[in-house]
Design a protein around this motif. Structure first.
Motif, PDB file in Angstrom:
ATOM      1  N   GLU A 188       2.609  -3.905   6.457  1.00 11.90           N
ATOM      2  CA  GLU A 188       3.948  -4.220   6.958  1.00 11.90           C
ATOM      3  C   GLU A 188       4.699  -5.136   5.986  1.00 11.90           C
ATOM      4  OE1 GLU A 188       3.576  -6.000  10.776  1.00 11.90           O
ATOM      5  OE2 GLU A 188       2.902  -4.154  11.769  1.00 11.90           O
ATOM      6  N   ILE A 189       3.981  -6.129   5.441  1.00 11.89           N
ATOM      7  CA  ILE A 189       4.625  -7.156   4.624  1.00 11.89           C
ATOM      8  C   ILE A 189       5.093  -6.600   3.283  1.00 11.89           C
ATOM      9  CG2 ILE A 189       4.264  -9.349   3.435  1.00 11.89           C
ATOM     10  CD1 ILE A 189       4.519  -9.494   6.524  1.00 11.89           C
ATOM     11  N   ILE A 190       4.251  -5.807   2.616  1.00 15.06           N
ATOM     12  CA  ILE A 190       4.639  -5.279   1.304  1.00 15.06           C
ATOM     13  C   ILE A 190       5.920  -4.443   1.386  1.00 15.06           C
ATOM     14  CG2 ILE A 190       3.943  -3.764  -0.601  1.00 15.06           C
ATOM     15  CD1 ILE A 190       2.453  -6.389  -0.668  1.00 15.06           C
ATOM     16  N   PRO A 191       6.008  -3.455   2.318  1.00 12.35           N
ATOM     17  CA  PRO A 191       7.270  -2.710   2.412  1.00 12.35           C
ATOM     18  C   PRO A 191       8.464  -3.579   2.799  1.00 12.35           C
ATOM     19  CG  PRO A 191       5.509  -1.475   3.431  1.00 12.35           C
ATOM     20  CD  PRO A 191       4.972  -2.845   3.161  1.00 12.35           C
ATOM     21  N   MET A 192       8.232  -4.615   3.644  1.00 13.74           N
ATOM     22  CA  MET A 192       9.333  -5.513   4.001  1.00 13.74           C
ATOM     23  C   MET A 192       9.895  -6.193   2.757  1.00 13.74           C
ATOM     24  SD  MET A 192       9.260  -9.056   6.193  1.00 13.74           S
ATOM     25  CE  MET A 192       8.624  -9.945   4.754  1.00 13.74           C
ATOM     26  N   THR A 221      -3.436  -6.000  -1.712  1.00 19.13           N
ATOM     27  CA  THR A 221      -2.047  -5.959  -2.174  1.00 19.13           C
ATOM     28  C   THR A 221      -1.920  -5.224  -3.502  1.00 19.13           C
ATOM     29  OG1 THR A 221      -2.259  -8.133  -3.259  1.00 19.13           O
ATOM     30  CG2 THR A 221      -1.481  -8.098  -0.970  1.00 19.13           C
ATOM     31  N   GLY A 222      -2.925  -5.367  -4.360  1.00 18.79           N
ATOM     32  CA  GLY A 222      -2.856  -4.704  -5.665  1.00 18.79           C
ATOM     33  C   GLY A 222      -2.856  -3.199  -5.549  1.00 18.79           C
ATOM     34  N   THR A 223      -3.738  -2.653  -4.699  1.00 18.42           N
ATOM     35  CA  THR A 223      -3.774  -1.192  -4.549  1.00 18.42           C
ATOM     36  C   THR A 223      -2.504  -0.683  -3.874  1.00 18.42           C
ATOM     37  OG1 THR A 223      -5.020  -1.401  -2.473  1.00 18.42           O
ATOM     38  CG2 THR A 223      -6.287  -1.091  -4.489  1.00 18.42           C
ATOM     39  N   MET A 224      -1.957  -1.463  -2.935  1.00 17.62           N
ATOM     40  CA  MET A 224      -0.697  -1.064  -2.309  1.00 17.62           C
ATOM     41  C   MET A 224       0.445  -1.086  -3.314  1.00 17.62           C
ATOM     42  SD  MET A 224      -0.820  -2.903   1.432  1.00 17.62           S
ATOM     43  CE  MET A 224      -2.001  -2.402   2.698  1.00 17.62           C
ATOM     44  N   GLN A 225       0.487  -2.127  -4.134  1.00 12.84           N
ATOM     45  CA  GLN A 225       1.566  -2.252  -5.104  1.00 12.84           C
ATOM     46  C   GLN A 225       1.509  -1.126  -6.135  1.00 12.84           C
ATOM     47  OE1 GLN A 225       1.420  -5.883  -7.320  1.00 12.84           O
ATOM     48  NE2 GLN A 225       3.495  -5.701  -8.116  1.00 12.84           N
ATOM     49  N   ARG A 226       0.300  -0.762  -6.564  1.00 18.34           N
ATOM     50  CA  ARG A 226       0.139   0.293  -7.572  1.00 18.34           C
ATOM     51  C   ARG A 226       0.135   1.687  -6.956  1.00 18.34           C
ATOM     52  NH1 ARG A 226      -4.076  -3.184  -8.752  1.00 18.34           N
ATOM     53  NH2 ARG A 226      -5.619  -1.638  -8.057  1.00 18.34           N
ATOM     54  N   SER A 227       0.111   1.764  -5.621  1.00 17.60           N
ATOM     55  CA  SER A 227      -0.055   3.045  -4.921  1.00 17.60           C
ATOM     56  C   SER A 227      -1.304   3.755  -5.405  1.00 17.60           C
ATOM     57  CB  SER A 227       1.178   3.940  -5.092  1.00 17.60           C
ATOM     58  OG  SER A 227       2.297   3.364  -4.448  1.00 17.60           O
ATOM     59  N   ASP A 228      -2.363   2.980  -5.576  1.00 13.25           N
ATOM     60  CA  ASP A 228      -3.658   3.516  -5.994  1.00 13.25           C
ATOM     61  C   ASP A 228      -4.544   3.606  -4.760  1.00 13.25           C
ATOM     62  OD1 ASP A 228      -6.076   4.213  -7.055  1.00 13.25           O
ATOM     63  OD2 ASP A 228      -6.366   2.345  -8.200  1.00 13.25           O
ATOM     64  N   PHE A 229      -4.632   4.789  -4.192  1.00 14.84           N
ATOM     65  CA  PHE A 229      -5.361   4.973  -2.944  1.00 14.84           C
ATOM     66  C   PHE A 229      -6.630   5.803  -3.153  1.00 14.84           C
ATOM     67  CE2 PHE A 229      -0.743   4.754  -1.677  1.00 14.84           C
ATOM     68  CZ  PHE A 229      -0.781   3.390  -1.458  1.00 14.84           C
ATOM     69  N   THR A 230      -7.232   5.652  -4.322  1.00  9.06           N
ATOM     70  CA  THR A 230      -8.529   6.269  -4.587  1.00  9.06           C
ATOM     71  C   THR A 230      -9.513   5.793  -3.534  1.00  9.06           C
ATOM     72  OG1 THR A 230      -8.045   6.213  -6.949  1.00  9.06           O
ATOM     73  CG2 THR A 230     -10.352   6.569  -6.291  1.00  9.06           C
ATOM     74  N   PRO A 231     -10.174   6.705  -2.824  1.00  6.07           N
ATOM     75  CA  PRO A 231     -10.965   6.275  -1.662  1.00  6.07           C
ATOM     76  C   PRO A 231     -12.176   5.432  -2.029  1.00  6.07           C
ATOM     77  CG  PRO A 231     -11.272   8.622  -2.105  1.00  6.07           C
ATOM     78  CD  PRO A 231     -10.167   8.166  -2.992  1.00  6.07           C
ATOM     79  N   GLN A 232     -12.249   4.275  -1.401  1.00  4.29           N
ATOM     80  CA  GLN A 232     -13.447   3.451  -1.392  1.00  4.29           C
ATOM     81  C   GLN A 232     -13.902   3.248   0.053  1.00  4.29           C
ATOM     82  OE1 GLN A 232     -13.468  -0.061  -3.852  1.00  4.29           O
ATOM     83  NE2 GLN A 232     -12.256   0.906  -5.458  1.00  4.29           N
ATOM     84  N   PHE A 233     -12.948   2.975   0.923  1.00  2.00           N
ATOM     85  CA  PHE A 233     -13.188   2.931   2.363  1.00  2.00           C
ATOM     86  C   PHE A 233     -12.053   3.736   2.994  1.00  2.00           C
ATOM     87  CE2 PHE A 233     -14.221  -0.214   6.068  1.00  2.00           C
ATOM     88  CZ  PHE A 233     -14.565   0.857   6.871  1.00  2.00           C
ATOM     89  N   PRO A 234     -12.262   5.033   3.247  1.00  2.37           N
ATOM     90  CA  PRO A 234     -11.162   5.902   3.666  1.00  2.37           C
ATOM     91  C   PRO A 234     -10.565   5.539   5.021  1.00  2.37           C
ATOM     92  CG  PRO A 234     -12.999   7.187   2.834  1.00  2.37           C
ATOM     93  CD  PRO A 234     -13.498   5.779   2.990  1.00  2.37           C
ATOM     94  N   VAL A 235      -9.321   5.913   5.189  1.00  7.24           N
ATOM     95  CA  VAL A 235      -8.577   5.679   6.431  1.00  7.24           C
ATOM     96  C   VAL A 235      -9.337   6.227   7.637  1.00  7.24           C
ATOM     97  CG1 VAL A 235      -6.507   6.374   7.699  1.00  7.24           C
ATOM     98  CG2 VAL A 235      -6.305   5.538   5.344  1.00  7.24           C
TER      99      VAL A 235
END
Length: 286
Positions: A188-192, A221-235
């Protein structure tokens, strides 16, 4: 060195098994899809056709599986299950993230057959599995926890004996629920901040000097900022853990966890289920 059977060659299990193999243990591996075992076999492990076959000559049998139902089948199937082949002198170690009730059921199943069982779920993802930095929550007899200490040592940053069967699962669910709530908050915070035109590097640098900055915040925050969603712990996997935690704690008593679960469900519905947990930020960027 010990003879160890390892059941489950998923992202975590394959890395944990490789760490044990590199530590010099005699390793037998099994996976429902046999070809997932090939890299370990090429590195020196022995393959087995069933969990029962894998456990038959092992001193310690470790599983790292997807959920409670799969774990119950792999351990308890009367024909192919690991308990059917486990020698009385060996130890069964369940490292999957399952429900407390499921862990207790496995323990009772083992006890009725004169077998020794320890639950040992872990906190950590792929880098920790590769680098021997997992944190273990051990549930079972204290003597059994001592007995497995040296076997788990190559994988472990720390080993905590937290009580009897089911207590390890409760600790793991508490850990993952807290982690997921933190991820949901940052989602929520990063997009805000982005919508407000903030320089995100400057914003995170400022936030990192405040008491709210936790040890895992740079990664989240780093993966969110870079949009790096390579799975380590999937959704999808953390969504499963939310369901287990809420079933344990009660929906009315865990409103923040329930809200986070809904966010992760939205991410799955939007096609992000196989991505890393931090991919939930995409729902709030849409």
């Amino acid at each position: 060195m010990a003879k160890i059977a390892f059941l489950g060659m998923g992202a975590m299990g394959s890395r944990m098994a490789r760490t044990l193999l590199d530590a010099g243990h005699d390793l037998v591996v099994w996976n429902r899809t046999p070809e997932r075992c090939d890299p370990l076999i090429e590195a020196g492990a022995t393959g087995a056709e069933t969990p029962r076959d894998a456990a038959a000559a092992a001193e310690f049998t470790i599983s790292m599986l997807r959920d409670t139902d799969v774990s119950r089948e792999v351990w308890c199937d009367p024909d192919t299950g690991a308990f059917a082949g486990l020698p009385e002198s060996s130890v069964a170690i369940e490292s999957s993230t399952i429900t407390p009730e499921g862990a207790a059921e496995l323990g009772e199943f083992a006890r009725e057959r004169g077998l020794t069982f320890l639950e040992a779920p872990v906190s950590g993802t792929l880098p920790q599995a590769e680098n021997g930095a997992l944190v273990y929550f051990l549930g079972g007899e204290a003597e059994t926890a001592k007995r497995v200490h040296d076997v788990l040592e190559p994988l472990a940053k720390a080993q905590h004996h937290v009580g009897t069967w089911g207590m390890g699962a409760r600790m793991k669910l508490a850990t993952n629920a807290m982690l997921g709530v933190q991820v949901a908050a940052w989602a929520e915070i990063i997009p805000m901040l982005e919508r407000g035109g903030m320089d995100i590097d400057l914003a995170l640098e400022a936030l990192s000097s405040t008491p709210i900055w936790t040890p895992n915040a740079p990664y989240i925050t780093g993966t969110m900022q870079r949009s790096d969603f390579t799975p380590q712990f999937p959704v999808d996997l953390i969504s499963k853990d939310f369901r287990y935690a809420i079933a344990e704690g009660g929906e009315a008593r865990m409103p923040m966890t329930e809200a986070a679960k809904r966010l992760f469900a939205r991410a799955s519905e939007a096609g992000h289920g196989d991505e890393n947990m931090t991919g939930v930020v995409q729902v709030n960027r849409d």
